[in-house]
Design an enzyme around this catalytic site. Structure first.
Site, short mmCIF file in Angstrom:
data_model
loop_
_atom_site.label_atom_id
_atom_site.label_comp_id
_atom_site.label_asym_id
_atom_site.label_seq_id
_atom_site.Cartn_x
_atom_site.Cartn_y
_atom_site.Cartn_z
N THR A 128 30.66 83.00 77.82
CA THR A 128 30.38 83.16 79.23
C THR A 128 30.93 84.19 79.70
OG1 THR A 128 30.42 80.55 79.32
CG2 THR A 128 30.39 81.85 81.38
N GLU A 243 27.65 70.21 69.59
CA GLU A 243 28.60 70.46 70.57
C GLU A 243 28.14 69.74 71.75
OE1 GLU A 243 28.82 74.59 72.28
OE2 GLU A 243 30.01 73.67 73.77
N ARG A 244 27.05 69.33 72.25
CA ARG A 244 26.65 68.47 73.33
C ARG A 244 26.67 67.23 72.96
NH1 ARG A 244 21.96 73.09 74.58
NH2 ARG A 244 23.11 74.18 75.72
N ARG A 269 45.43 43.01 91.12
CA ARG A 269 45.67 43.38 92.36
C ARG A 269 45.11 42.43 93.41
NH1 ARG A 269 48.23 46.96 95.77
NH2 ARG A 269 46.99 47.29 97.59
N HIS A 339 40.33 50.82 92.52
CA HIS A 339 41.81 51.24 92.66
C HIS A 339 42.13 51.60 94.27
CE1 HIS A 339 41.71 51.29 88.21
NE2 HIS A 339 43.34 51.29 88.50
N THR A 366 24.64 73.61 81.47
CA THR A 366 24.73 72.76 82.84
C THR A 366 23.75 71.57 82.67
OG1 THR A 366 23.18 73.99 83.98
CG2 THR A 366 25.35 74.55 83.98
N GLU A 368 21.33 71.26 84.75
CA GLU A 368 19.87 71.95 85.05
C GLU A 368 19.36 72.39 83.44
OE1 GLU A 368 22.53 72.30 87.05
OE2 GLU A 368 22.08 70.91 88.56
C1 LIG Z 1 36.49 74.14 82.22
C2 LIG Z 1 35.74 75.04 81.71
C3 LIG Z 1 35.73 75.16 80.14
C4 LIG Z 1 34.93 76.25 79.63
N1 LIG Z 1 34.84 76.53 78.37
C5 LIG Z 1 34.08 77.56 77.80
C6 LIG Z 1 34.42 78.25 76.48
O1 LIG Z 1 35.49 77.70 75.89
N2 LIG Z 1 33.67 79.08 76.05
C7 LIG Z 1 32.82 79.79 76.67
O2 LIG Z 1 31.91 80.75 76.32
N3 LIG Z 1 32.37 79.32 77.97
C8 LIG Z 1 33.07 78.21 78.51
N4 LIG Z 1 32.87 77.59 79.91
C9 LIG Z 1 31.73 78.03 80.69
C10 LIG Z 1 30.49 77.10 80.79
O3 LIG Z 1 29.75 77.10 79.36
C11 LIG Z 1 29.50 77.55 82.09
O4 LIG Z 1 30.44 77.50 82.96
C12 LIG Z 1 28.16 77.29 81.99
O5 LIG Z 1 27.48 77.50 80.76
C13 LIG Z 1 27.65 77.53 83.33
O6 LIG Z 1 27.67 78.86 83.55
P1 LIG Z 1 28.16 79.55 84.91
O7 LIG Z 1 29.40 78.69 85.11
O8 LIG Z 1 28.14 80.82 84.67
O9 LIG Z 1 27.14 78.98 85.92
P2 LIG Z 1 25.57 79.72 86.34
O10 LIG Z 1 25.02 80.23 84.98
O11 LIG Z 1 26.01 80.90 87.21
O12 LIG Z 1 24.85 78.51 86.90
C14 LIG Z 1 25.20 78.46 88.32
C15 LIG Z 1 24.25 77.00 88.71
O13 LIG Z 1 22.88 77.56 88.72
C16 LIG Z 1 22.13 76.59 87.80
N5 LIG Z 1 21.02 77.35 87.13
C17 LIG Z 1 21.32 78.46 86.18
N6 LIG Z 1 20.18 78.72 85.85
C18 LIG Z 1 19.10 78.01 86.23
C19 LIG Z 1 17.74 77.66 86.07
N7 LIG Z 1 17.16 78.24 84.97
N8 LIG Z 1 17.22 76.51 86.16
C20 LIG Z 1 17.94 75.80 87.33
N9 LIG Z 1 19.24 75.95 87.61
C21 LIG Z 1 19.71 77.08 87.24
C22 LIG Z 1 23.09 76.22 87.02
O14 LIG Z 1 22.52 74.77 86.38
C23 LIG Z 1 24.12 75.90 87.97
O15 LIG Z 1 24.18 74.69 88.81
C24 LIG Z 1 33.93 76.69 80.40
C25 LIG Z 1 33.40 76.43 81.58
C26 LIG Z 1 34.62 75.72 82.31
C27 LIG Z 1 34.53 75.25 83.69
#
Ligand SMILES: Cc1cc2nc3c(=O)[nH]c(=O)nc-3n(C[C@H](O)[C@H](O)[C@H](O)COP(=O)(O)OP(=O)(O)OC[C@H]3O[C@@H](n4cnc5c(N)ncnc54)[C@H](O)[C@@H]3O)c2cc1C
Length: 382
Positions: A128, A243-244, A269, A339, A366, A368
């Site tokens: 990411t 992974e999923r 409680r 709770h 995500t 989506e």
């Molecule tokens: C605690 C934590 C740990 C993580 N660990 C790792 C890790 O170890 N390694 C790593 O590489 N990543 C990691 N991630 C990243 C994680 O995989 C990403 O946050 C995730 O893939 C979403 O990417 P983004 O946050 O950039 O959101 P974005 O891609 O910017 O998405 C933002 C919103 O837009 C929506 N969206 C995007 N495209 C579409 C579409 N085509 N249609 C509809 N809706 C859409 C998304 O669903 C979301 O609601 C971690 C994240 C967190 C919060």
């Protein structure tokens, strides 16, 4: 409750993992979550107990087993260890190592995997970027070949275990735009230009570290390229279903924990002169929690069995992840409600689980993006 796929071997695994979690995690887990860190020595302790190697081949220091063993072990760690942050931090190798197992050569497997499974090295997967995580094919971190080296520049964010990692499996662009231009390369800590630019603070998963990583003209030997140039996207995709399902299994375990805490609470409680377990609305809420939990467990069960049978399960894994993440959010929210005010206090476990649960519809793809995958793979909508 066990999965249908479980055998006597899984039961024995549950017992040994539970013993480790009860002794080495549970007494300290609340403190580690508050401290937003757990001791680095825990990696060696988990390896010593045979936990780190679960699901990895013995020739690289693993203890054998497959996705079903990983899911069962992860469930016991969560149920008995009671700290989601610690378990996901300890388990960051479960996303960093598989690409090397899938596409690495033997020298790379021998160099990188055994030290991790012995608990001596920590690793992370860095895909990411600040500009976006869902659209993996558009990532911008660039690796340019110069003789026997790649010169890498870019930024990664939200990387689990990124602060402490000794090496990262890094997704980079070596070629043209789109997924065909992506590659994976291992970058080791201490390589000039590679730094942790920020440790990030989060809603939940406190005990695990999460980093923003900077790559500023980092020179990495070509020997660290995993697989062929341009094969990175395909390699990453191969591990996504597992992974999923692992994440869906974690949701089942977290919900199990929240339900168990709730059942204890509603019996003790009292309100209006009787235990709150006596109110029909409480009983029905608990019945719904248990029912949805069981349905998610059944989906994880089916998806794991089909994956292990060699079926292509990208769509089913996405369905399972979405069902389990929504169920987990519902169950943890209901647990907080049952709770009352205590459910909102930091001293109560369900408060923490409620925050931890929020990550699952985001991380590992995500909700989506999962729905897009389901539309394509299961409904053939192109
Ligand atoms: C605690 C934590 C740990 C993580 N660990 C790792 C890790 O170890 N390694 C790593 O590489 N990543 C990691 N991630 C990243 C994680 O995989 C990403 O946050 C995730 O893939 C979403 O990417 P983004 O946050 O950039 O959101 P974005 O891609 O910017 O998405 C933002 C919103 O837009 C929506 N969206 C995007 N495209 C579409 C579409 N085509 N249609 C509809 N809706 C859409 C998304 O669903 C979301 O609601 C971690 C994240 C967190 C919060």
């Amino acid at each position: 409750m066990a999965y249908f796929f479980e055998t006597e071997e899984h039961a024995a695994l549950r017992r040994s993992v539970r013993r480790f979690a009860e002794e080495q995690l549970a007494p300290y887990s609340a403190d580690w979550e508050e401290a937003e860190s757990f001791p680095v020595e825990l990696y060696a302790a988990a390896a010593e107990a045979g936990i780190t190697g679960i699901g990895y081949p013995e020739e690289y220091g693993g203890s054998g087993g497959d996705l079903s063993h990983l899911i069962v072990a992860s469930e016991e760690l969560l149920l008995a260890g009671r700290s989601v942050g610690t378990i996901v931090g300890l388990g960051s190798h479960s996303i960093a190592v598989p690409p090397i197992l899938i596409a690495g050569n033997d020298e790379q497997k021998q160099r990188f995997i055994p030290p991790v499974l012995r608990g001596e090295k920590i690793c992370a997967l860095a895909v990411t970027e600040p500009g976006g995580g869902s659209d993996v094919a558009r990532l911008r971190t660039r690796a340019v070949r110069e003789g026997d080296f790649y010169r890498i520049s870019g930024t990664k964010t939200f990387i689990t275990s990124g602060v402490r990692a000794d090496w990262v499996t890094l997704a980079v662009r070596t070629g043209e735009e789109g997924h065909g231009g992506l590659s994976l390369i291992v970058v080791e800590r201490g390589t000039p230009g590679f730094s942790v630019s920020r440790a990030l603070k989060k809603t939940g998963w406190w005990a695990s570290d999460t980093a923003e990583l900077m790559f500023d003209d980092v020179r990495v030997p070509v020997e660290n390229l995993i697989g062929e140039e341009g094969s990175g996207f395909f390699t990453m995709m191969q591990n996504f279903a597992s992974e999923r399902l692992l994440l869906a299994g974690q949701c089942v375990a977290i919900a199990e924990l929240a339900l168990a805490e709730s059942l204890i609470w509603v019996r003790q409680r009292e309100a209006f002169g009787r235990p709150i377990a006596g109110f029909q609305v409480t009983r029905h809420r608990l019945a719904e929690m248990a029912t949805r939990l069981r349905a998610s467990r059944a989906m994880v069960n089916e998806a794991v069995q089909r994956t292990l049978a060699g079926e292509s399960t990208a769509g089913l894994a996405a369905m399972t992840k979405n069902t389990a993440t929504d169920m987990c959010s519902f169950v943890c929210d209901a647990a907080v409600q049952l709770h009352g005010g205590y459910g909102y206090m930091r001293e109560s476990l369900v408060e923490r689980l409620y925050r931890d649960a929020r990550l699952y519809p985001i991380g590992g793809g995500t909700r989506e993006i999962m729905n897009e995958l389901i539309a394509k793979m299961e409904l053939e909508l192109g």
